[in-house]
Each structure stands twice: as C-alpha cells, then as structure tokens.
Design a protein around this motif. Structure first.
Motif, short mmCIF file in Angstrom:
data_model
loop_
_atom_site.label_atom_id
_atom_site.label_comp_id
_atom_site.label_asym_id
_atom_site.label_seq_id
_atom_site.Cartn_x
_atom_site.Cartn_y
_atom_site.Cartn_z
N ALA A 1 0.84 -1.22 0.09
CA ALA A 1 -0.08 0.01 0.08
C ALA A 1 0.98 1.28 0.07
O ALA A 1 0.49 2.08 -0.66
N PHE A 2 2.00 1.26 0.84
CA PHE A 2 2.86 2.40 0.85
C PHE A 2 3.50 2.45 -0.49
O PHE A 2 3.52 3.65 -1.16
N ARG A 3 4.08 1.45 -1.24
CA ARG A 3 4.73 1.58 -2.48
C ARG A 3 3.79 2.30 -3.57
O ARG A 3 4.05 3.01 -4.41
N ARG A 4 2.37 1.96 -3.44
CA ARG A 4 1.43 2.49 -4.34
C ARG A 4 1.17 3.73 -4.13
O ARG A 4 0.97 4.84 -5.19
N ARG A 5 0.93 4.43 -2.90
CA ARG A 5 0.81 5.61 -2.53
C ARG A 5 1.95 6.61 -2.77
O ARG A 5 1.53 7.78 -2.75
N ALA A 6 2.94 6.10 -2.53
CA ALA A 6 4.11 7.10 -2.42
C ALA A 6 5.27 6.37 -3.30
O ALA A 6 6.26 5.85 -2.87
N PRO A 7 5.11 6.49 -4.75
CA PRO A 7 6.02 5.52 -5.32
C PRO A 7 7.48 6.04 -5.58
O PRO A 7 8.36 5.60 -5.62
N ARG A 8 7.58 7.23 -5.07
CA ARG A 8 8.96 7.96 -5.26
C ARG A 8 9.48 7.93 -4.03
O ARG A 8 10.77 8.57 -3.86
N ILE A 9 9.12 7.25 -2.84
CA ILE A 9 9.57 7.13 -1.66
C ILE A 9 10.32 5.65 -1.57
O ILE A 9 9.45 4.73 -1.65
N GLY A 10 11.56 5.40 -1.47
CA GLY A 10 12.04 4.37 -1.24
C GLY A 10 11.81 3.59 0.13
O GLY A 10 11.52 4.32 1.16
N LEU A 11 11.68 2.26 0.37
CA LEU A 11 11.60 1.67 1.48
C LEU A 11 12.89 0.92 1.87
O LEU A 11 13.26 0.22 1.03
N GLN A 12 13.37 0.98 2.97
CA GLN A 12 14.43 -0.08 3.65
C GLN A 12 14.13 -0.80 4.67
O GLN A 12 13.44 -0.12 5.56
N LEU A 13 14.18 -1.96 4.75
CA LEU A 13 13.69 -2.74 5.79
C LEU A 13 14.87 -3.26 6.59
O LEU A 13 15.67 -3.90 5.66
N LEU A 14 14.67 -3.04 7.77
CA LEU A 14 15.98 -3.63 8.77
C LEU A 14 15.37 -4.39 9.60
O LEU A 14 14.66 -4.22 10.57
N ALA A 15 15.87 -5.84 9.70
CA ALA A 15 15.46 -6.90 10.90
C ALA A 15 16.17 -6.38 12.14
O ALA A 15 17.32 -6.11 12.10
N MET A 16 15.37 -6.20 13.17
CA MET A 16 15.90 -5.63 14.38
C MET A 16 15.04 -6.04 15.42
O MET A 16 13.93 -6.32 15.14
N SER A 17 15.59 -6.29 16.83
CA SER A 17 14.80 -6.86 17.88
C SER A 17 14.03 -5.65 18.26
O SER A 17 14.12 -4.30 17.86
N SER A 18 12.76 -5.94 19.28
CA SER A 18 11.83 -4.71 19.54
C SER A 18 12.50 -3.75 20.42
O SER A 18 12.07 -2.55 20.28
N THR A 19 13.47 -4.48 21.05
CA THR A 19 14.26 -3.12 21.80
C THR A 19 15.20 -2.38 21.12
O THR A 19 15.16 -1.11 21.34
N GLU A 20 15.70 -2.88 20.03
CA GLU A 20 16.51 -2.08 19.02
C GLU A 20 15.65 -1.35 18.17
O GLU A 20 16.03 -0.14 18.21
N GLN A 21 14.43 -1.56 17.90
CA GLN A 21 13.65 -0.61 17.31
C GLN A 21 13.07 0.56 18.07
O GLN A 21 13.14 1.60 17.54
N TRP A 22 12.87 0.24 19.50
CA TRP A 22 12.50 1.30 20.39
C TRP A 22 13.67 2.30 20.29
O TRP A 22 13.37 3.46 20.11
N ALA A 23 15.03 1.79 20.46
CA ALA A 23 16.06 2.66 20.46
C ALA A 23 16.19 3.66 18.96
O ALA A 23 16.28 4.61 19.23
#
Length: 148
Positions: free
Chosen positions: A113-135
């Motif tokens: 959905a994000f890629r359809r609505r904002a095709p000019r914004i790239g997405l980067q997915l990073l695997a991290m623990s929930s603790t790392e996500q909060w930080a």
C-alpha cells in the motif's frame, strides 16, 4: 557570477532583444544591459552582437547559452527535489521489523500500500529486535517499527 545573471542571459538569448527580455523579466532595460556588460567583462568574452533592431548571440554566447540553460534546469530540479524531500514526497523510509515476523500478511500489505501511494519514496527494511526498534525510533534512524 550569480544565478540571476544566468536567468537574465538566457531570457535575452531567447528573446533576442534586451527590451523584450526586460519586459518578460519585469526589470528595467538599462540595469539589465549593465548586468550583461558586467557578465561579459567577468567572462572576458562578448556574448551578444547587434543584429538589425535586436541582438544575436556570438559563437561564445551560443555555447554559453546552452550550458547556462543546463545549469538552470539542474538548479530548478534540485530545488524541486529538496521540496519533495522536505514535503515527504521523496526520499527513503526505513522500517524496523522483528526477525521473527514473517514478511507476509499485514507487513506485506502495508509495504504494498505504501509503495502504491508513495512511489517516489524508497523503502528500506531492517531486521532488529523490538528493543533495537525502540532505540532506533528514539534516535530517528527508523521511521516505523513492526513487530509480530
């Protein structure tokens, strides 16, 4: 040399007349002529030559006009790109997700959905623990966090 000088020069080159260029630029003809004389002196070349009731570009003027147009196009593009980034229409969004979360279901739907609505914004997915996500959210290194 200022961008204003390039804009003035290109307009004069297009109009082949100081008078018409001055009207188009909404400036007086005399200061416009003076600015172009200053530009020629700064560059050490003549850019214009008389042609009947108007002017035409010298060989040096033709080359400079082509390059000046390119510079102005690049500057205008840079301004629009900066506005796009500032307005959230360009750039990259970084999403942190838990390695245990499968890339199916809700996350996959959100990304699609994000890629359809904002095709000019790239997405980067990073695997991290929930603790790392909060930080990372607190530090501003990720924009979103996703957990299972």
């Amino acid at each position: 040399m200022e961008l204003r000088h390039l804009r003035y020069f290109v307009t004069i080159a297009e109009e082949q007349s100081f008078r018409r260029a001055a009207e188009r630029l909404h400036v007086s003809q005399s200061p416009l002529s003076r600015q172009m004389k200053d530009l020629e002196q700064e560059m050490g070349v003549e850019l214009f030559e008389p042609d009947g009731r108007g002017i035409k570009l010298t060989a040096a003027g033709k080359v400079f006009a082509e390059r000046a147009r390119g510079v102005l196009v690049s500057v205008d593009a840079a301004v629009e790109e900066a506005k796009g980034v500032a307005g959230g229409r360009l750039g990259t969004a970084v999403i942190g997700f838990e390695p245990g979360a499968t890339f199916t279901g809700a996350l996959a739907s959100l990304v699609a959905a994000f890629r359809r609505r904002a095709p000019r914004i790239g997405l980067q997915l990073l695997a991290m623990s929930s603790t790392e996500q909060w930080a990372a959210l607190r530090e501003g290194t990720i924009a979103f966090a996703y957990g299972s």
